[in-house]
Design a protein around this motif. Structure first.
Motif, PDB file in Angstrom:
ATOM      1  N   LEU A   1       3.379 -15.364  -1.981  1.00 13.09           N
ATOM      2  CA  LEU A   1       3.709 -16.488  -1.108  1.00 13.09           C
ATOM      3  C   LEU A   1       5.098 -16.333  -0.497  1.00 13.09           C
ATOM      4  CD1 LEU A   1       2.232 -19.449  -3.161  1.00 13.09           C
ATOM      5  CD2 LEU A   1       1.263 -18.339  -1.132  1.00 13.09           C
ATOM      6  N   LEU A   2       6.048 -15.823  -1.268  1.00 14.58           N
ATOM      7  CA  LEU A   2       7.392 -15.564  -0.718  1.00 14.58           C
ATOM      8  C   LEU A   2       7.333 -14.506   0.390  1.00 14.58           C
ATOM      9  CD1 LEU A   2       9.591 -15.526  -3.951  1.00 14.58           C
ATOM     10  CD2 LEU A   2       9.582 -17.260  -2.143  1.00 14.58           C
ATOM     11  N   LEU A   3       6.524 -13.489   0.162  1.00 16.39           N
ATOM     12  CA  LEU A   3       6.379 -12.429   1.159  1.00 16.39           C
ATOM     13  C   LEU A   3       5.782 -12.990   2.446  1.00 16.39           C
ATOM     14  CD1 LEU A   3       6.579  -9.384   1.827  1.00 16.39           C
ATOM     15  CD2 LEU A   3       4.293  -9.131   0.855  1.00 16.39           C
ATOM     16  N   LEU A   4       4.689 -13.733   2.309  1.00 12.34           N
ATOM     17  CA  LEU A   4       4.007 -14.259   3.493  1.00 12.34           C
ATOM     18  C   LEU A   4       4.762 -15.407   4.159  1.00 12.34           C
ATOM     19  CD1 LEU A   4       0.300 -14.378   2.262  1.00 12.34           C
ATOM     20  CD2 LEU A   4       1.352 -12.686   3.757  1.00 12.34           C
ATOM     21  N   GLY A   5       5.352 -16.282   3.349  1.00 14.97           N
ATOM     22  CA  GLY A   5       5.942 -17.495   3.896  1.00 14.97           C
ATOM     23  C   GLY A   5       7.401 -17.422   4.269  1.00 14.97           C
ATOM     24  N   ILE A   6       8.130 -16.489   3.673  1.00 18.66           N
ATOM     25  CA  ILE A   6       9.569 -16.415   3.952  1.00 18.66           C
ATOM     26  C   ILE A   6       9.963 -15.050   4.516  1.00 18.66           C
ATOM     27  CG2 ILE A   6      11.882 -16.504   2.938  1.00 18.66           C
ATOM     28  CD1 ILE A   6      10.788 -18.607   0.978  1.00 18.66           C
ATOM     29  N   ALA A   7       9.631 -13.983   3.787  1.00 15.89           N
ATOM     30  CA  ALA A   7      10.117 -12.660   4.181  1.00 15.89           C
ATOM     31  C   ALA A   7       9.537 -12.202   5.520  1.00 15.89           C
ATOM     32  CB  ALA A   7       9.802 -11.638   3.083  1.00 15.89           C
ATOM     33  N   MET A   8       8.233 -12.358   5.702  1.00 18.09           N
ATOM     34  CA  MET A   8       7.639 -11.900   6.964  1.00 18.09           C
ATOM     35  C   MET A   8       8.109 -12.724   8.161  1.00 18.09           C
ATOM     36  SD  MET A   8       3.914 -10.550   5.769  1.00 18.09           S
ATOM     37  CE  MET A   8       3.507  -9.863   7.354  1.00 18.09           C
ATOM     38  N   PRO A   9       8.191 -14.047   8.070  1.00 15.57           N
ATOM     39  CA  PRO A   9       8.768 -14.788   9.197  1.00 15.57           C
ATOM     40  C   PRO A   9      10.220 -14.392   9.490  1.00 15.57           C
ATOM     41  CG  PRO A   9       7.501 -16.283   7.840  1.00 15.57           C
ATOM     42  CD  PRO A   9       7.576 -14.971   7.098  1.00 15.57           C
ATOM     43  N   LEU A  10      10.997 -14.119   8.430  1.00 14.00           N
ATOM     44  CA  LEU A  10      12.371 -13.667   8.666  1.00 14.00           C
ATOM     45  C   LEU A  10      12.376 -12.351   9.443  1.00 14.00           C
ATOM     46  CD1 LEU A  10      14.227 -14.467   5.326  1.00 14.00           C
ATOM     47  CD2 LEU A  10      14.654 -15.467   7.572  1.00 14.00           C
ATOM     48  N   LYS A  11      11.462 -11.457   9.102  1.00 15.41           N
ATOM     49  CA  LYS A  11      11.402 -10.161   9.778  1.00 15.41           C
ATOM     50  C   LYS A  11      10.974 -10.314  11.233  1.00 15.41           C
ATOM     51  CE  LYS A  11       9.184  -5.649   9.751  1.00 15.41           C
ATOM     52  NZ  LYS A  11       8.301  -4.720   9.036  1.00 15.41           N
TER      53      LYS A  11
END
Length: 98
Positions: free
Chosen positions: A21-31
């Motif tokens: 969820l951190l990858l999909l919800g935070i890290a990818m949008p940041l990228k």
């Protein structure tokens, strides 16, 4: 051999689910929206390690608790669906396996 394999499974499942969820919800949008690819590098590596650990724990629990092929397959499939590990865990608790 561990005395509580389901407790291990639940802990690793929660960690893997949260990292996904951190990858999909935070890290990818940041990228993709903020131009910060480092977040995906860090969270992606953490998630990858937890995913492999989760698969290993599924194998371990399948052997020790004699899970059926279908139950083990559902555990694996749940790991690639957002919120999947939490839903699978809730089913384990509901069926009073934990």
């Amino acid at each position: 051999m561990l005395k509580q394999p389901l407790k291990l499974f639940r802990g690793v499942g929660y960690a893997e689910g949260i990292s996904f969820l951190l990858l999909l919800g935070i890290a990818m949008p940041l990228k993709y929206f903020m131009g910060m690819p480092m977040a995906v590098s860090i969270v992606g590596a953490l998630h990858g390690g937890l995913f492999v650990l989760y698969l290993a724990v599924i194998l371990y629990v399948t052997i020790v608790k004699r899970w059926s092929f279908i139950k083990a397959t559902l555990a694996v499939v749940s790991s690639v669906i957002p919120f999947g590990p939490f839903i699978f865990d809730a089913r384990l608790v509901k069926n009073s396996e934990v």
